[in-house]
Scaffold this motif. Sequence first.
Motif, short mmCIF file in Angstrom:
data_model
loop_
_atom_site.label_atom_id
_atom_site.label_comp_id
_atom_site.label_asym_id
_atom_site.label_seq_id
_atom_site.Cartn_x
_atom_site.Cartn_y
_atom_site.Cartn_z
N LEU A 100 78.26 -55.22 -31.68
CA LEU A 100 78.54 -56.45 -32.43
C LEU A 100 77.48 -56.70 -33.51
O LEU A 100 77.51 -57.72 -34.20
CB LEU A 100 78.61 -57.65 -31.48
N ILE A 101 76.52 -55.78 -33.62
CA ILE A 101 75.52 -55.92 -34.67
C ILE A 101 76.03 -55.24 -35.93
O ILE A 101 76.25 -54.03 -35.96
CB ILE A 101 74.17 -55.28 -34.23
N ALA A 102 76.25 -56.03 -36.95
CA ALA A 102 76.58 -55.53 -38.29
C ALA A 102 77.65 -54.45 -38.26
O ALA A 102 78.69 -54.60 -37.62
CB ALA A 102 75.32 -55.06 -39.00
N ASP A 103 77.39 -53.32 -38.92
CA ASP A 103 78.38 -52.26 -39.09
C ASP A 103 77.70 -50.93 -38.86
O ASP A 103 76.48 -50.86 -38.73
CB ASP A 103 78.97 -52.35 -40.50
N PRO A 104 78.47 -49.84 -38.80
CA PRO A 104 77.86 -48.54 -38.48
C PRO A 104 76.70 -48.17 -39.42
O PRO A 104 75.69 -47.62 -38.97
CB PRO A 104 79.03 -47.56 -38.63
N GLN A 105 76.84 -48.46 -40.70
CA GLN A 105 75.76 -48.10 -41.62
C GLN A 105 74.45 -48.78 -41.24
O GLN A 105 73.39 -48.17 -41.25
CB GLN A 105 76.13 -48.49 -43.05
N VAL A 106 74.54 -50.05 -40.93
CA VAL A 106 73.34 -50.79 -40.53
C VAL A 106 72.80 -50.25 -39.21
O VAL A 106 71.60 -50.10 -39.02
CB VAL A 106 73.65 -52.30 -40.42
N ARG A 107 73.70 -49.91 -38.31
CA ARG A 107 73.25 -49.45 -36.99
C ARG A 107 72.61 -48.07 -37.04
O ARG A 107 71.82 -47.72 -36.18
CB ARG A 107 74.43 -49.47 -36.00
N TYR A 108 72.95 -47.28 -38.05
CA TYR A 108 72.28 -45.99 -38.21
C TYR A 108 70.81 -46.16 -38.60
O TYR A 108 69.98 -45.30 -38.37
CB TYR A 108 72.97 -45.14 -39.28
N ARG A 109 70.50 -47.25 -39.23
CA ARG A 109 69.15 -47.45 -39.76
C ARG A 109 68.36 -48.49 -38.94
O ARG A 109 67.17 -48.35 -38.75
CB ARG A 109 69.28 -47.93 -41.21
N GLY A 110 69.06 -49.52 -38.49
CA GLY A 110 68.39 -50.62 -37.80
C GLY A 110 67.86 -50.19 -36.44
O GLY A 110 68.53 -49.46 -35.71
N THR A 111 66.68 -50.66 -36.09
CA THR A 111 66.06 -50.24 -34.83
C THR A 111 66.06 -51.38 -33.81
O THR A 111 66.08 -52.56 -34.18
CB THR A 111 64.60 -49.81 -35.05
N VAL A 112 66.01 -51.00 -32.57
CA VAL A 112 65.96 -52.01 -31.50
C VAL A 112 64.62 -52.74 -31.56
O VAL A 112 64.56 -53.97 -31.44
CB VAL A 112 66.15 -51.34 -30.12
N GLY A 113 63.54 -51.99 -31.80
CA GLY A 113 62.22 -52.62 -31.88
C GLY A 113 62.15 -53.63 -33.01
O GLY A 113 61.64 -54.73 -32.84
N GLY A 114 62.67 -53.25 -34.15
CA GLY A 114 62.66 -54.17 -35.28
C GLY A 114 63.49 -55.40 -35.00
O GLY A 114 63.11 -56.52 -35.34
N ASN A 115 64.60 -55.21 -34.33
CA ASN A 115 65.49 -56.32 -34.02
C ASN A 115 64.80 -57.35 -33.12
O ASN A 115 64.95 -58.55 -33.32
CB ASN A 115 66.76 -55.75 -33.35
N VAL A 116 64.02 -56.85 -32.13
CA VAL A 116 63.39 -57.80 -31.20
C VAL A 116 62.05 -58.31 -31.70
O VAL A 116 61.59 -59.38 -31.31
CB VAL A 116 63.21 -57.21 -29.78
N ALA A 117 61.38 -57.52 -32.59
CA ALA A 117 59.98 -57.83 -32.88
C ALA A 117 59.76 -58.99 -33.83
O ALA A 117 58.82 -59.76 -33.66
CB ALA A 117 59.29 -56.58 -33.45
N ASN A 118 60.63 -59.13 -34.84
CA ASN A 118 60.21 -60.04 -35.93
C ASN A 118 60.58 -61.50 -35.72
O ASN A 118 60.22 -62.34 -36.52
CB ASN A 118 60.70 -59.51 -37.28
N GLY A 119 61.32 -61.79 -34.66
CA GLY A 119 61.53 -63.21 -34.33
C GLY A 119 62.58 -63.89 -35.17
O GLY A 119 62.59 -65.12 -35.29
N ASP A 120 63.49 -63.10 -35.76
CA ASP A 120 64.60 -63.71 -36.50
C ASP A 120 65.59 -64.30 -35.49
O ASP A 120 66.12 -63.58 -34.65
CB ASP A 120 65.27 -62.62 -37.35
N PRO A 121 65.82 -65.60 -35.53
CA PRO A 121 66.70 -66.22 -34.52
C PRO A 121 68.13 -65.70 -34.58
O PRO A 121 68.89 -65.87 -33.62
CB PRO A 121 66.64 -67.71 -34.85
N GLY A 122 68.53 -65.08 -35.70
CA GLY A 122 69.89 -64.58 -35.81
C GLY A 122 70.08 -63.23 -35.14
O GLY A 122 71.22 -62.82 -34.89
N ASN A 123 69.01 -62.53 -34.84
CA ASN A 123 69.16 -61.21 -34.23
C ASN A 123 69.72 -61.32 -32.82
O ASN A 123 69.43 -62.27 -32.09
CB ASN A 123 67.80 -60.49 -34.20
N ASP A 124 70.51 -60.32 -32.45
CA ASP A 124 71.21 -60.39 -31.17
C ASP A 124 70.38 -59.91 -29.98
O ASP A 124 70.48 -60.46 -28.88
CB ASP A 124 72.49 -59.54 -31.23
N MET A 125 69.57 -58.85 -30.19
CA MET A 125 68.91 -58.23 -29.04
C MET A 125 67.91 -59.15 -28.31
O MET A 125 67.77 -59.04 -27.09
CB MET A 125 68.23 -56.93 -29.48
#
Lengths: 287, 807
Positions: A100-125
Motif C-alpha cells: 500500500l506504499i506508493a507504487d512499484p517505482q517508489v518501492r524499488y527505491r524507497g527503504t524500510v529504514g528511511g521510512n521509519v527513521a525520519n519521523g514523517d507522520p504520513g509514512n506507513d511503516m
Amino acid sequence: MIPGPFSYHRPTTVADAVKLLSTLGDDARPLAGGHSLVPMMKLRLATPEHLIDLHDIAGLKGVTRDGNNVLIGAMTTQHELLASEVIAKSIPVLHEAALLIADPQVRYRGTVGGNVANGDPGNDMPALMLTLGAAYRLEGPNGVRKVAAADYYQGAYFTAIEAGEILTSISIPVPAAGHGHAYEKLKRKVGDYATAAAAVVLTMSGGKVETCAIGLTNLSETPLLADAAAKAVIGTSLDAASLKKAAAAAQAIMAPAADARGPVEYRKHVGGIMVMRALQRAAAKAA
Amino acid sequence: MNDMTPTREERSAALEGMGCKRKRVEDIRFTQGKGNYVDDVKLPGMLHGDFVRSPHAHARVKSIDDSEALKVPGVLAVITAETLKTVNLAWMPTLAGDVQMVLADGKVLFQNQEVAFVVATDRYAADDGINKVKVEYEALAPLIDPFKSMDADAPVLREDLAGKTSGAHGPRKHHNHIFEWTVGDKDLTNAAFSKAEVTIKEMISYHRTHPSPLETCQCVCSFDKIKGELTIWGTFQAPHVIRTVVSLIAKLPEQKIHVISPDIGGGFGNKVGAYPGYICAAVASIVTGKPVKWVEDRIENLTATSFARDYHMTTEIAATKDGKVTGLRVHVLADHGAFDACADPSKWPAGFFNIVTGSYDFPVAHLAVDGVYTNKAPGGVAYRCSFRVTEAAYCIERAMDILAQKLGMDPAELRLKNFIKPEQFPYHSALGWEYDSGNYGTAMRKAMEKVKYAELRKEQAAMRAAFKRGETREIMGIGVSFFTEIVGAGPSKNCDILGIAMFDSCEIRMHPTGAGIARVGSKSQGQGHETTWAQIIATEIGIPADNIMVEEGNTDTAPYGLGTYGSRSTPVAGAAIAMAARKIKAKAQMIAAYKLEVHEDDLEFDIDGFRVKGLPEKFMSMKDICWAAYNSVPPGMEPGLEAVSYYDPPNMTYPFGAYICVMTIDVDTGVYKVKRFYALDDCGTRINPMIIEGQVHGGLTEAFAIAMGQEIRYDAEGNVVTGSFMDFFMPTAVETPHWETDFTVTPSPHHPIGAKGVGESPNVGGVPAFSNAVNDAFSFLGSTHIQMPHDYWRNWAAAKNLGVLAA
C-alpha cells in the motif's frame, strides 16, 4: 523545485558514515531512498550542505531470522521486503502494508529504514513497527544503542535519534503463530499518504481476542499505539459494541491535521472505521 | 485484369483514409523517447530564467533588493517591473481586453505572482539567486470569496483601474467588477416564470480547477542582434497568434519573429494564453544577446499559469406539471482572479456559455454573467472544452436532474421529452445559436438500451430499500448526461482574437513521386494531427496517408492559423485541409483529362485516380498525375501541384452525446466506486475511430478527476492548498474507471467532410454524468444538490448532513 547546493558523500562503512555525520554536524543528512528528503530539498524546505549516501555500505541490506526476531537492514527496499520469504512466513502484515506504499517505482527505491527513521507522520511503516513491538538499532559516535519504536517518535520529523547517529537495522519479535493481522489504509489515490490507516495484530482463542495491538498512521504528529482501543477488545468476540468501543478509544487519541484529505472530524471518523475494519479482518485471518 | 489486380476494397484500404483505425504515426517517436519538446531545445550559451514569486495573495511591494542575488555565481541579471518599464513591458494586454502585470508593479494580487525574473547561466544558479532576492511586502487584506467581491467594503484590488467605469465589455458596477454580459429576452423569460406551473432554482457551482498538462508551460527565446530577429520555441497551442502578439507588444516587425511550437506534451487550454515567462525570457534575451530558457515547475504551473472554471451559476427552470420546459434563467458569478486573462474569442467575455440551453427546446431564456476580480491567479482557460461550454453543460444537465426530481420524473424521460427534435434542425436557440444537426432521441435511447437502463433503476430501488432496512451501507447512483457542444470557433461573423478572424488554413504540396507535405495552421498537443490530417487528404485525393507528411507549429512555414483549442481543429483546420485537397484534385483532373485525351467532365474520381466514364480501362492514378504535374501539364497551365486553403466556417459544429454513469458510495467513508461508465458520442463523420476512442478515454478521465476531486482551492488568506500533485487530484490508471464507448453518426451539414470534433466532448459531458450519479445516489435521502468536487470526505459530509451516519 530546484535544490540548493550540497556536497555528496558516499561512505562504504557505517563507521565512516557516522564519522562524516558527526564531523559535518547539523548541515549533513544521511540519504537512503530519498523520497522524503529529496522533495523537501527541491522545495528548499530542507537545505543540507552535505548528503551522506548510504547505498554503498555493505551489510545494511537484507532480511534475516535471528531466533525469535526478524532483522531488517535499514537499506532494504520496500521491494526487497516484498520479495522476502522470511517476511512472508513470519510477519505477513508487513507485506500487506508495503503493497500500500506508493507504487512499484517508489518501492524499488524507497527503504524500510528511511521510512521509519525520519519521523514523517504520513509514512506507513512506523505504525506497523509500533504494533509489532519493533526496536531500532542506532549507531553513532558514542556506540550502538537500541531504541524501542514506541520510544522513538517525538513529533513530526522529531525522533529519538541523536546527532551523528544512523538507524542501521530494525528488529521485530516474530508474532505468535496463527496470529491475525490487517492494515487498513484509506487513501485518495495511489501514491497518497493515508487519510487514515490502522494496523492490527491479534491472536484469538476460543472465538475471543486473546492479545491485540493496534497502530495508527497519519492520525497525529506521530504514529500512535492505540493501547486503550486494543484493551477494549481483549476477551471479546469483536461484537458490534466492542468494535465501537475500540474505535472510540482510538479516536480519543487521534489528533489529525485538517488538510485536503478532509477536515479533522472526517479523518477521525474514518480512523475509527479503519480500526474496526482492521480488527474484523485480522480476526478473520487468525487461526 | 489478372488476379494480381487489387480490388476496389484493397485500393481503398491501402490509402488508410477516413474511417481507418490508422495507428498514430507520431507515436513512433513518442514511445521511444524521441519526441522533441521545448525543454529539449539546448542552444550554445543558453541562459536560464526563473521567477521570484509572491508568498502573499495581496500585498504592497515596498522594495526589491537584488544586490545579494547578483553576487551569486552564475547570476547575470535580475529583471523587475522597473526594468520592464524601460521597454514599456511591465504590463501586457490579455486576450480578454484587460491588462496584466508581467512583473509585480507596486502590488501583488495573487499568491505566486511573478515578482522578479532572475537570469543565470544555469537553472540551479537562477534558483540560488531567487533565494537571495529580498522583497519587502506590506500585506493587504485578501479577497478570496467571489461572493464578497462586490461588497461595498471589499478591498480594492486593481488600483490601475481606479476611476474606470467601463472595461472592454461595457460598464463596471464596482471596483472589483469586470463586466456584465447578458443574452436573451429578459421580459419574455420573466413572463414564462411568472406563469410557470413548476419552477426550480439552485446555485450550481463549478469549482476552480486546472488543465495541468504533463509538460508545463515553457519557452526558449533567442534574439539575434545582428539580424534583429527573435526566435521563440514555446509550448504554444496557437503559435501564429503568439507571433502577432509579440510583434504588437514588442514592436518588432512580424517577419523578424519566428515562433516554433515543437512537440507539445498536452495543452488542454493551458497553453493558449501569453504568460509573463514568455515576455521575461524574450526581454532577457534581447538584453543579454543570448538565448534564454524558461521552464515552469509543477507548482508554478498549478498556481500561476491559468486556471479553469470557477463559475457559480444560479439556475432556474420553468416547466409545466407534466415536464415540458418553458423557460431558463441563469445568473453566473464568474471568478476571474486578479486579471481578466480568459482565453476566449475577443467579443465573448463568458465564452459560449449561452449554449446553456443545452439539448432542450427552451422557448425563452435569459442569461447574465458578472465577472469579478479576486486575489487568485488569472486565467479562465477552456480546459478541454470549447469556451465555457463545460460550465454550461454542467449547469443545464444538473438543473434538468433537479427538475426531474421535483417533478418525480425519471431524468432520462425528462430529457427525451424536451429534446430538440430532428426536424427542428437547423435549430435557433433562445440564446442565439444555430444548431447545425442532431438526432438526440436516437442517441439517448441507444444509450439506455445498451446499459439496460430500466434494470439499473430496479437494481437501485432494491439497493435503496436494503439501505433503509439497514442491510447495506452503500448507496447507488445513476448519472445521466446528454450534452450538446458548440465547437469550431469560428465563423468570422462571430469570432476573432484581437481582430484576427478565427479561420484556419492548410497548404498542400504534392511531390513528383506521388508523395506530399501538408502544412496546417493548427497545432497538435497530442491529438494525433500528423495521423488524421493525412487521412483526410488520403481519401480526398487518393494518395496513401503514409505518403503525406503533416507539419505544424512553425510560423515561417505553416500558413497562418489560429491554433488548436476549443475542439476547433477538425471543424476548421480539418475543413481547410479538405478544401485544399479538393483544389489539388481539381487541377489533377485537368492534368488527367489532358493525358487521357478526354474532356475533364468525362472523368470520374475512383478511389486513387481518375477514370474515363464508360471506359474502365482508361485510368490514370493520382501517383502518375503527380509525376505529370512536373513534366506534361496542359498547355497554358502552370506546372506543379500545390494548393492553399483558408477556411472561414459558415457556422459552428454541434457534437453531442449521451453518457451514463453507475456508481456506488459507502456512506461511512464517502468512498465511491464507478461500476460502469457508458459514453455515446456523435461527432459527425469519424476520421479515425481509434483516435476518437483515445480522445474519449482521455477526456473522460479528466472529467472523472474534475468531478471527483480535482480542484484549485485557496484558504482564507489566499494560499493555494492544492498546489502539487500530492493534493491536486490527478488519477492514475488504478483509480481510472473502465470506459465503454459507443457512437452514432449525424454529419455536420455545412462541414466539407461532415466532421464535428470530439476531443472535448468527453470532458464536457463526463463531468455532469459523474456529478449526477453522486447526486442521484443521495437524492432518495432528501438531497437536491451537492456541490462538486465529490471527493471522499465531501461524500461523507453529504451523508452526515442527511443524517444517515451512526452517532
